[in-house]
Design an enzyme around this catalytic site. Structure first.
Site, PDB file in Angstrom:
ATOM      1  N   ARG A  97      -0.442  14.403  13.313  1.00  0.00           N
ATOM      2  CA  ARG A  97       0.685  14.264  12.070  1.00  0.00           C
ATOM      3  C   ARG A  97       0.653  15.518  10.884  1.00  0.00           C
ATOM      4  O   ARG A  97       0.100  15.365  10.301  1.00  0.00           O
ATOM      5  CB  ARG A  97      -0.412  13.086  10.729  1.00  0.00           C
ATOM      6  CG  ARG A  97      -0.223  11.960  11.526  1.00  0.00           C
ATOM      7  CD  ARG A  97      -0.957  10.627  11.302  1.00  0.00           C
ATOM      8  NE  ARG A  97      -0.028  10.405  10.518  1.00  0.00           N
ATOM      9  CZ  ARG A  97      -0.763   9.309   9.130  1.00  0.00           C
ATOM     10  NH1 ARG A  97      -1.433   8.890   9.446  1.00  0.00           N
ATOM     11  NH2 ARG A  97       0.749   8.260   8.579  1.00  0.00           N
ATOM     12  N   ASP A 117       3.848   0.733  12.067  1.00  0.00           N
ATOM     13  CA  ASP A 117       2.619  -0.350  11.702  1.00  0.00           C
ATOM     14  C   ASP A 117       2.399  -1.041  11.733  1.00  0.00           C
ATOM     15  O   ASP A 117       1.404  -1.886  11.661  1.00  0.00           O
ATOM     16  CB  ASP A 117       2.273   0.015  10.198  1.00  0.00           C
ATOM     17  CG  ASP A 117       2.429   1.486   9.032  1.00  0.00           C
ATOM     18  OD1 ASP A 117       1.875   1.907  10.706  1.00  0.00           O
ATOM     19  OD2 ASP A 117       2.835   1.948   8.099  1.00  0.00           O
ATOM     20  N   ARG A 150      -8.872   0.132   4.122  1.00  0.00           N
ATOM     21  CA  ARG A 150      -8.224   1.061   3.687  1.00  0.00           C
ATOM     22  C   ARG A 150      -6.315   0.446   3.140  1.00  0.00           C
ATOM     23  O   ARG A 150      -5.786   0.409   1.967  1.00  0.00           O
ATOM     24  CB  ARG A 150      -8.127   1.760   4.452  1.00  0.00           C
ATOM     25  CG  ARG A 150      -8.867   3.295   5.182  1.00  0.00           C
ATOM     26  CD  ARG A 150      -8.725   3.944   4.976  1.00  0.00           C
ATOM     27  NE  ARG A 150      -7.203   4.118   5.240  1.00  0.00           N
ATOM     28  CZ  ARG A 150      -6.219   4.862   6.005  1.00  0.00           C
ATOM     29  NH1 ARG A 150      -6.972   5.446   7.163  1.00  0.00           N
ATOM     30  NH2 ARG A 150      -5.136   5.857   5.739  1.00  0.00           N
ATOM     31  N   LYS A 190       0.406  -0.996   0.442  1.00  0.00           N
ATOM     32  CA  LYS A 190      -0.154  -0.018   0.549  1.00  0.00           C
ATOM     33  C   LYS A 190       0.814   1.882   0.134  1.00  0.00           C
ATOM     34  O   LYS A 190       0.420   2.125  -0.979  1.00  0.00           O
ATOM     35  CB  LYS A 190      -1.563  -0.025   1.376  1.00  0.00           C
ATOM     36  CG  LYS A 190      -1.210   1.617   1.691  1.00  0.00           C
ATOM     37  CD  LYS A 190      -2.675   0.969   2.704  1.00  0.00           C
ATOM     38  CE  LYS A 190      -2.033   2.032   3.954  1.00  0.00           C
ATOM     39  NZ  LYS A 190      -1.044   2.898   4.390  1.00  0.00           N
ATOM     40  N   ASN A 191       2.155   1.161   1.009  1.00  0.00           N
ATOM     41  CA  ASN A 191       2.303   2.468   1.069  1.00  0.00           C
ATOM     42  C   ASN A 191       3.402   2.198  -0.406  1.00  0.00           C
ATOM     43  O   ASN A 191       3.971   3.857  -0.169  1.00  0.00           O
ATOM     44  CB  ASN A 191       3.290   2.698   2.563  1.00  0.00           C
ATOM     45  CG  ASN A 191       2.393   2.555   3.752  1.00  0.00           C
ATOM     46  OD1 ASN A 191       1.432   2.946   3.270  1.00  0.00           O
ATOM     47  ND2 ASN A 191       2.871   2.137   4.979  1.00  0.00           N
ATOM     48  N   CYS A 195      -5.521   7.499   8.892  1.00  0.00           N
ATOM     49  CA  CYS A 195      -5.927   7.244  10.024  1.00  0.00           C
ATOM     50  C   CYS A 195      -6.278   8.611  11.504  1.00  0.00           C
ATOM     51  O   CYS A 195      -5.046   9.326  11.902  1.00  0.00           O
ATOM     52  CB  CYS A 195      -4.995   6.886  10.886  1.00  0.00           C
ATOM     53  SG  CYS A 195      -5.143   5.236   9.777  1.00  0.00           S
TER      54      CYS A 195
HETATM   55  C1  UD1 Z   1       3.863   6.804   6.436  1.00  0.00           C
HETATM   56  C2  UD1 Z   1       3.272   5.132   5.889  1.00  0.00           C
HETATM   57  C3  UD1 Z   1       2.502   5.285   7.827  1.00  0.00           C
HETATM   58  C4  UD1 Z   1       3.409   4.803   8.607  1.00  0.00           C
HETATM   59  C5  UD1 Z   1       4.915   6.300   9.138  1.00  0.00           C
HETATM   60  C6  UD1 Z   1       5.996   5.927   9.574  1.00  0.00           C
HETATM   61  C7  UD1 Z   1       2.196   5.931   3.950  1.00  0.00           C
HETATM   62  C8  UD1 Z   1       1.475   6.094   3.149  1.00  0.00           C
HETATM   63  N1  UD1 Z   1       1.838   5.913   4.835  1.00  0.00           N
HETATM   64  O1  UD1 Z   1       3.729   7.918   6.831  1.00  0.00           O
HETATM   65  O2  UD1 Z   1       1.777   4.242   6.938  1.00  0.00           O
HETATM   66  O3  UD1 Z   1       2.895   4.338   9.345  1.00  0.00           O
HETATM   67  O4  UD1 Z   1       4.981   6.136   7.327  1.00  0.00           O
HETATM   68  O5  UD1 Z   1       6.279   4.582   8.869  1.00  0.00           O
HETATM   69  O6  UD1 Z   1       3.446   5.560   3.620  1.00  0.00           O
HETATM   70  N2  UD1 Z   1       6.183  14.708  11.107  1.00  0.00           N
HETATM   71  C9  UD1 Z   1       5.983  15.978  11.228  1.00  0.00           C
HETATM   72  N3  UD1 Z   1       5.947  16.932   9.822  1.00  0.00           N
HETATM   73  C10 UD1 Z   1       6.146  16.085   8.926  1.00  0.00           C
HETATM   74  C11 UD1 Z   1       5.968  14.540   8.396  1.00  0.00           C
HETATM   75  C12 UD1 Z   1       6.026  13.838   9.955  1.00  0.00           C
HETATM   76  O7  UD1 Z   1       6.738  16.126  12.057  1.00  0.00           O
HETATM   77  O8  UD1 Z   1       6.309  16.790   7.976  1.00  0.00           O
HETATM   78  C13 UD1 Z   1       6.481  13.626  12.346  1.00  0.00           C
HETATM   79  C14 UD1 Z   1       4.897  12.929  12.172  1.00  0.00           C
HETATM   80  O9  UD1 Z   1       3.787  13.448  12.729  1.00  0.00           O
HETATM   81  C15 UD1 Z   1       4.964  11.560  13.325  1.00  0.00           C
HETATM   82  C16 UD1 Z   1       6.789  11.260  12.107  1.00  0.00           C
HETATM   83  O10 UD1 Z   1       6.884  12.152  12.066  1.00  0.00           O
HETATM   84  O11 UD1 Z   1       5.548  11.645  14.293  1.00  0.00           O
HETATM   85  C17 UD1 Z   1       6.255   9.785  11.114  1.00  0.00           C
HETATM   86  O12 UD1 Z   1       6.090  10.757   9.931  1.00  0.00           O
HETATM   87  P1  UD1 Z   1       6.101  10.212   8.087  1.00  0.00           P
HETATM   88  O13 UD1 Z   1       7.676   9.616   8.480  1.00  0.00           O
HETATM   89  O14 UD1 Z   1       6.276  11.578   7.646  1.00  0.00           O
HETATM   90  O15 UD1 Z   1       4.759   9.106   8.371  1.00  0.00           O
HETATM   91  P2  UD1 Z   1       3.893   9.471   7.064  1.00  0.00           P
HETATM   92  O16 UD1 Z   1       4.539   9.233   5.382  1.00  0.00           O
HETATM   93  O17 UD1 Z   1       2.571  10.476   7.641  1.00  0.00           O
END
Ligand code: UD1
Length: 418
Positions: free
Chosen positions: A121, A305, A397, A22-23, A116
């Site tokens: 986030r 995850d 999802r 998915k990711n 989710c």
């Molecule tokens: C992706 C995955 C999700 C997984 C996560 C962590 C997809 C579609 N989703 O989510 O399944 O759980 O990686 O492995 O690939 N953060 C900030 N600022 C930002 C971006 C992130 O503070 O601009 C923080 C987030 O709040 C969180 C952490 O960084 O605490 C990790 O987020 P991130 O690695 O960005 O996860 P996603 O890309 O949302």
């Protein structure tokens, strides 16, 4: 709205092949809009996040059809750069569209992304990186307005290896003028997959899988056909299901390196694990032992995850476990549902203290998010008696035909309309 009815206590035997990740598929679909030529993403799983991403592409004017399990995207006529809030709220990955829309149209308007409910986030890392590439950004009334005359390569350092921000930077920088050097990049296998996909489209990206990714901007990308990597999280979920229920299964499609720490933890529980090429075999007999500590970390650390599924497993092991969630603030929301089944877990902030009980009992529980929902299904499979798991929209999802695959392994699980 559907629910699962699960008769617990059956051991699992047999084999299952993981779906495409998915990711991986979600950012790949976002990348399709980078070219006017046709792109085929093979073996896209029939999950609602993929359907939602396809809907976003259609809203932008692209044609997306699913044929023989593949997504065929033709964005020659894509012209819009605005994504409505109803779709962005459904799917957090809509944020990737910022990078690809800016590459293609130099403009993008999206509502704040959803996904989710597992924490705050924020997307500050995405936005700051885009600014470094020359994008002006204005946030107003829940929308993010981005535009630039052109994208220019830059040196970008991420304070935290965000998966989404890394992917967005790749998507924005592939057609930028000059070289982008990204330090502190996320190293997940899905980032490597995005790099390989973009290179198949004519991009010049190197270094994914390490801390530093170098993107040499190219003038134009072209069409491609691509088979994404398999879903290590889905594979991990089945392995944990077998650990919890007992039995012996083989999961194929996923390389053991992408699940390294999970396999280590399952061995610590007392499972026997054998790996060969892209096959992982697990055998679980008798009562397992709790992991002393599991702490979620960016790759190659323990994946957030799979945190909920491992908490479910530990809840029936011997001893006690400390589960530390470092990535998301509120990722223990499924715990009260596990408690309804008899689990003994105490949550304090980012820590969950699990005291293993001899067994769980069936109960009516409700999924509140994707992986938390999967954990409830696993707990129900291992519990004594009948459970009902409500609100499958969360599970849909990310897991295609979860009940069919589990049934094939010998689980007693039915999906019925509520
Ligand atoms: C992706 C995955 C999700 C997984 C996560 C962590 C997809 C579609 N989703 O989510 O399944 O759980 O990686 O492995 O690939 N953060 C900030 N600022 C930002 C971006 C992130 O503070 O601009 C923080 C987030 O709040 C969180 C952490 O960084 O605490 C990790 O987020 P991130 O690695 O960005 O996860 P996603 O890309 O949302």
């Amino acid at each position: 709205m559907d629910k699962f009815i699960i008769e617990g206590g059956r051991r699992l035997f047999g084999s299952v092949r993981a779906q495409s990740a998915k990711n991986s598929v979600l950012p790949l679909l976002a990348a399709c809009i980078l070219t006017e030529e046709r792109v085929t993403v093979r073996e896209t799983p029939p999950i609602t996040d993929v359907a939602c991403m396809a809907q976003i592409l259609r809203e932008l004017g692209a044609e997306v059809v699913f044929r023989d399990g593949n997504a065929v995207v033709d964005s020659a006529n894509a012209g819009d750069h605005r994504i409505s809030s109803s779709l962005t709220k459904e799917l957090r990955s809509s944020v990737f569209m910022l990078g690809s829309l800016l590459s293609r149209f130099h403009r993008a308007v999206i509502a704040y992304p959803g996904g989710c409910d597992i924490g705050l986030r924020p997307i500050d890392l995405h936005l700051n990186a885009l600014k470094r590439l020359g994008v002006s950004i204005c946030e107003r009334d829940g929308y993010i307005y981005c535009e630039c005359e052109k994208l220019t390569g830059a040196e970008i350092v991420l304070d935290f290896p965000s998966v989404g921000a890394t992917e967005n930077i790749l998507l924005a920088a592939v057609e930028a003028e000059g070289r982008t050097v990204l330090e502190g990049a996320a190293k997940e296998p899905e980032i490597v997959d995005l790099q390989n996909f973009l290179n198949a489209m004519g991009a010049n990206v190197a270094g994914a899988g390490s801390d530093v990714i170098v993107i040499e901007g190219v003038k134009k990308l072209h069409g491609a056909e691509y088979l994404p990597v398999k879903d290590r999280i889905e594979a991990g979920t089945f392995l944990i299901a077998c650990a919890l229920c007992g039995g012996e299964i083989e999961v194929s499609g996923v390389k053991s390196e992408s699940l390294g720490l999970l396999l280590h933890k399952l061995r610590e529980n007392g499972c026997k694990i054998h790996t060969k090429n892209d096959k992982i075999r697990i055998a679980s007999y008798g009562r397992l032992k709790c992991n002393r500590r599991i702490e979620t970390m960016p790759f190659p650390g323990f994946p957030t995850d799979l945190q909920a599924q491992m908490t479910a497993l530990n809840s029936v092991c011997e001893g006690g476990a400390l589960i530390v969630e470092n990535l998301f603030e509120t990722r223990f929301k499924y715990v009260p549902e596990l408690q309804k089944m008899g689990a003994d877990i105490e949550v304090k902030g980012r820590n969950a203290f699990v005291r293993g009980v001899k067994g769980l009992h069936g109960a009516s529980v409700t999924a509140g998010d994707l992986r938390g929902g999967a954990a409830l299904v696993l707990a129900a499979l291992g519990a004594e008696g009948t459970s009902e798991v409500y609100d499958l929209s969360h599970i849909d999802r990310g897991y295609s035909d979860m009940q069919g695959k589990l049934k094939n392994l010998g689980a007693e699980i039915k999906r019925v309309r509520v």
